[in-house]
Design a protein around this motif. Sequence first.
Motif, PDB file in Angstrom:
ATOM      1  N   GLU A 331       0.654  -1.206  -0.134  1.00 32.06           N
ATOM      2  CA  GLU A 331       0.022  -0.008  -0.011  1.00 32.06           C
ATOM      3  C   GLU A 331       0.746   1.347  -0.018  1.00 32.06           C
ATOM      4  N   ASP A 332       1.941   1.489   0.842  1.00 28.21           N
ATOM      5  CA  ASP A 332       2.811   2.499   0.829  1.00 28.21           C
ATOM      6  C   ASP A 332       3.631   2.488  -0.620  1.00 28.21           C
ATOM      7  N   PHE A 333       3.902   1.653  -1.184  1.00 23.57           N
ATOM      8  CA  PHE A 333       4.404   1.492  -2.622  1.00 23.57           C
ATOM      9  C   PHE A 333       3.364   2.259  -3.404  1.00 23.57           C
ATOM     10  N   ALA A 334       2.052   1.993  -3.288  1.00 24.22           N
ATOM     11  CA  ALA A 334       1.059   2.534  -4.022  1.00 24.22           C
ATOM     12  C   ALA A 334       0.693   4.019  -3.845  1.00 24.22           C
ATOM     13  N   ARG A 335       0.971   4.434  -2.619  1.00 22.17           N
ATOM     14  CA  ARG A 335       1.015   5.668  -2.017  1.00 22.17           C
ATOM     15  C   ARG A 335       2.003   6.695  -2.790  1.00 22.17           C
ATOM     16  N   PHE A 336       3.069   6.154  -2.823  1.00 26.59           N
ATOM     17  CA  PHE A 336       4.172   6.699  -3.659  1.00 26.59           C
ATOM     18  C   PHE A 336       3.840   7.266  -5.005  1.00 26.59           C
ATOM     19  N   GLY A 337       2.990   6.208  -5.701  1.00 24.23           N
ATOM     20  CA  GLY A 337       2.678   6.559  -7.089  1.00 24.23           C
ATOM     21  C   GLY A 337       1.422   7.598  -7.098  1.00 24.23           C
ATOM     22  N   MET A 338       0.738   7.365  -6.190  1.00 27.47           N
ATOM     23  CA  MET A 338      -0.333   8.640  -5.808  1.00 27.47           C
ATOM     24  C   MET A 338       0.199  10.058  -5.940  1.00 27.47           C
ATOM     25  N   LEU A 339       1.445  10.218  -5.571  1.00 30.26           N
ATOM     26  CA  LEU A 339       1.997  11.488  -5.308  1.00 30.26           C
ATOM     27  C   LEU A 339       1.643  12.147  -6.696  1.00 30.26           C
ATOM     28  N   PHE A 340       1.912  11.372  -7.917  1.00 24.24           N
ATOM     29  CA  PHE A 340       1.850  12.061  -9.226  1.00 24.24           C
ATOM     30  C   PHE A 340       0.512  12.077  -9.744  1.00 24.24           C
ATOM     31  N   THR A 341      -0.200  11.995  -9.105  1.00 30.45           N
ATOM     32  CA  THR A 341      -1.734  11.927  -9.661  1.00 30.45           C
ATOM     33  C   THR A 341      -2.586  12.929  -9.043  1.00 30.45           C
ATOM     34  N   PRO A 342      -3.771  13.200  -9.615  1.00 34.47           N
ATOM     35  CA  PRO A 342      -4.750  14.232  -9.092  1.00 34.47           C
ATOM     36  C   PRO A 342      -5.218  13.802  -7.494  1.00 34.47           C
ATOM     37  N   SER A 343      -5.008  12.575  -7.153  1.00 34.83           N
ATOM     38  CA  SER A 343      -5.609  12.171  -5.955  1.00 34.83           C
ATOM     39  C   SER A 343      -4.472  12.198  -4.797  1.00 34.83           C
ATOM     40  N   TRP A 344      -3.458  13.041  -4.971  1.00 36.45           N
ATOM     41  CA  TRP A 344      -2.282  12.911  -3.998  1.00 36.45           C
ATOM     42  C   TRP A 344      -2.482  13.347  -2.770  1.00 36.45           C
ATOM     43  N   ASP A 345      -3.815  14.077  -2.464  1.00 39.91           N
ATOM     44  CA  ASP A 345      -3.940  14.334  -1.332  1.00 39.91           C
ATOM     45  C   ASP A 345      -4.611  13.264  -0.398  1.00 39.91           C
ATOM     46  N   ASN A 346      -4.817  12.366  -1.065  1.00 44.05           N
ATOM     47  CA  ASN A 346      -5.199  11.140  -0.127  1.00 44.05           C
ATOM     48  C   ASN A 346      -4.037  10.293   0.250  1.00 44.05           C
ATOM     49  N   ALA A 347      -2.866  10.555  -0.108  1.00 48.77           N
ATOM     50  CA  ALA A 347      -1.525   9.969   0.092  1.00 48.77           C
ATOM     51  C   ALA A 347      -0.645  10.678   1.070  1.00 48.77           C
ATOM     52  N   ASP A 416      -0.487   6.373 -13.864  1.00 53.22           N
ATOM     53  CA  ASP A 416      -1.398   7.148 -14.962  1.00 53.22           C
ATOM     54  C   ASP A 416      -2.032   8.300 -14.522  1.00 53.22           C
ATOM     55  N   PRO A 417      -1.239   9.471 -14.583  1.00 54.19           N
ATOM     56  CA  PRO A 417      -1.949  10.688 -14.059  1.00 54.19           C
ATOM     57  C   PRO A 417      -3.119  11.144 -14.603  1.00 54.19           C
ATOM     58  N   ALA A 418      -3.275  10.743 -15.924  1.00 58.47           N
ATOM     59  CA  ALA A 418      -4.460  11.410 -16.753  1.00 58.47           C
ATOM     60  C   ALA A 418      -5.708  10.566 -16.209  1.00 58.47           C
ATOM     61  N   ARG A 419      -5.371   9.297 -15.979  1.00 57.70           N
ATOM     62  CA  ARG A 419      -6.491   8.612 -15.474  1.00 57.70           C
ATOM     63  C   ARG A 419      -6.690   8.286 -14.079  1.00 57.70           C
ATOM     64  N   ASP A 420      -5.808   9.188 -13.353  1.00 57.00           N
ATOM     65  CA  ASP A 420      -5.848   8.952 -11.950  1.00 57.00           C
ATOM     66  C   ASP A 420      -5.796   7.459 -11.383  1.00 57.00           C
ATOM     67  N   PHE A 421      -4.772   7.141 -11.722  1.00 59.56           N
ATOM     68  CA  PHE A 421      -4.680   5.555 -11.579  1.00 59.56           C
ATOM     69  C   PHE A 421      -3.201   5.262 -11.274  1.00 59.56           C
ATOM     70  N   VAL A 422      -2.884   4.171 -10.156  1.00 59.63           N
ATOM     71  CA  VAL A 422      -1.669   3.703 -10.022  1.00 59.63           C
ATOM     72  C   VAL A 422      -1.817   2.251  -9.898  1.00 59.63           C
ATOM     73  N   GLY A 423      -0.862   1.634 -10.047  1.00 58.94           N
ATOM     74  CA  GLY A 423      -0.825  -0.002  -9.982  1.00 58.94           C
ATOM     75  C   GLY A 423       0.374  -0.314  -9.619  1.00 58.94           C
ATOM     76  N   VAL A 424       0.443  -1.113  -8.653  1.00 56.97           N
ATOM     77  CA  VAL A 424       1.914  -1.778  -8.160  1.00 56.97           C
ATOM     78  C   VAL A 424       1.724  -3.075  -7.831  1.00 56.97           C
ATOM     79  N   TYR A 425       2.846  -3.532  -7.862  1.00 58.09           N
ATOM     80  CA  TYR A 425       2.804  -5.266  -7.645  1.00 58.09           C
ATOM     81  C   TYR A 425       4.561  -5.717  -7.191  1.00 58.09           C
TER      82      TYR A 425
END
Length: 461
Positions: A331-347, A416-425
């Motif tokens: 989850e924290d890996f995904a949070r890092f990716g969220m910093l690049f998206t419009p939903s950064w404020d959730n992370a 994927d900032p334009a789609r407000d999406f992050v996927g990690v594995y």
Amino acid sequence: MKPGLHRAACLAFCMTSPLITQADENPLAKYLVAPGAKTTLPVASAKTPFSLEFARDAQERFENFHYQLGGDHALYYNLHLSEVLPTATSKPNEHYRPLEKALDPALGDSVSFTVTEGDLTLNEYVVHPNHRVQAVVMVHQGKIVYETYPGMNPMDQHVWMSPGKTTVGLVIAQLEAEGKIDMNKEVVEYLPEFKGTNWDGIKMIDAANMATALQLEETLEAIVDPESIIVRFFGAEFGAPNPATGQVEDWLSILKGAEKIEGEAPGDRFRYSSAVTQVFVVIAERIENKTWATIFEERVWGNMTARLSMQHHLTPDGTSVAHGLLSTTTEDFARFGMLFTPSWDNAAVKPVVSAEVLKRLQTAGSPEAYRRGAKYEGQKADFGESPLMNSYQFDGVFEDGALWKHGNLGQGIYIDPARDFVGVYFSTNGYIPPYGEDKMPGYLRRAAKYLAGQAGRVDER
């Protein structure tokens, strides 16, 4: 050289999903006879504690090649690297905030991709024993829409491998935006001890895009040559002696002796090299006069509402191996990716990736240099379409601005900032068939398109 052998060149935290076509073609076959080197345990075994005997044996046998084979002991290392390497931490913000879940039950059966075993849905792929996936988390519009943990637990901290390079790309872009680094200057302006070497004439931007025209690329020939500069470099990072001399070397000093590639100029061709990433870690530490773990905490992780600290595993001289040896929860890996998206404020509690920095990361590469590089054909196959270029330590940037980074043994982050999406594995995916194939990149991009409503059932097109 056979394509499978070329892809096997990522044995030292590097390139694309490795696949050695036949066991007798494996240049590291002698390492497979060691206990723990082969794959015999299912990834699900990592969800329960390893026995004391197994843990002690893994700790005793730890070394680079043994780890990178992706066998049974690698399952242990991926979740317990702080037990075998010195480790520093970057602490998160004091305010932890759970990610909201809005799981999409249709997603796992709606997204499919063609792999060796046929056309598999996402749900089929993540539990297939040949692909050894340990965890997947996808976030859309700030909420977790898909999660699965076939081979680890949610609170486990797993090694990122080469997705760690994205942390370096981000910090360098931040320093550039602040005017602390001029990417049009030469590397030797920031590493004066490199002046008078073959690093003269190499601009910072070309190094950031791994186009130095130096013999630092992680090819099969280099990886299996005990006297190559890249083998010496990785050995020095682990504190292992040079096989030819028996002496432990200084990893940064090794890089000073890199040879030029005849007939090639800096910027001409993308040649993947973790060694170049580490040069930027040193540059950032000198500019900020702080350790990398502190820099990253102040600039990134300390602003994040993450669950746990980021672990930075260190070289003998105390440098973070940021090109690959970082550990966090999924989850924290995904949070890092969220910093690049419009939903950064959730992370995070404040913006970390400015619009200027994001644009730089998305546009700083050269499509021509990328297409000349060894990764081009592999990434096209992994996605079913080709990224436009590599840029600032990211393996691929698509025309729509989506960013991608792969890691050895099957790790990855798709932003994927334009789609407000992050996927990690995370995975522990070894080298000998039936293992080695990693097609999760294609699933992540198709999941982003599916969620954005661009398709109903997503197929290979």
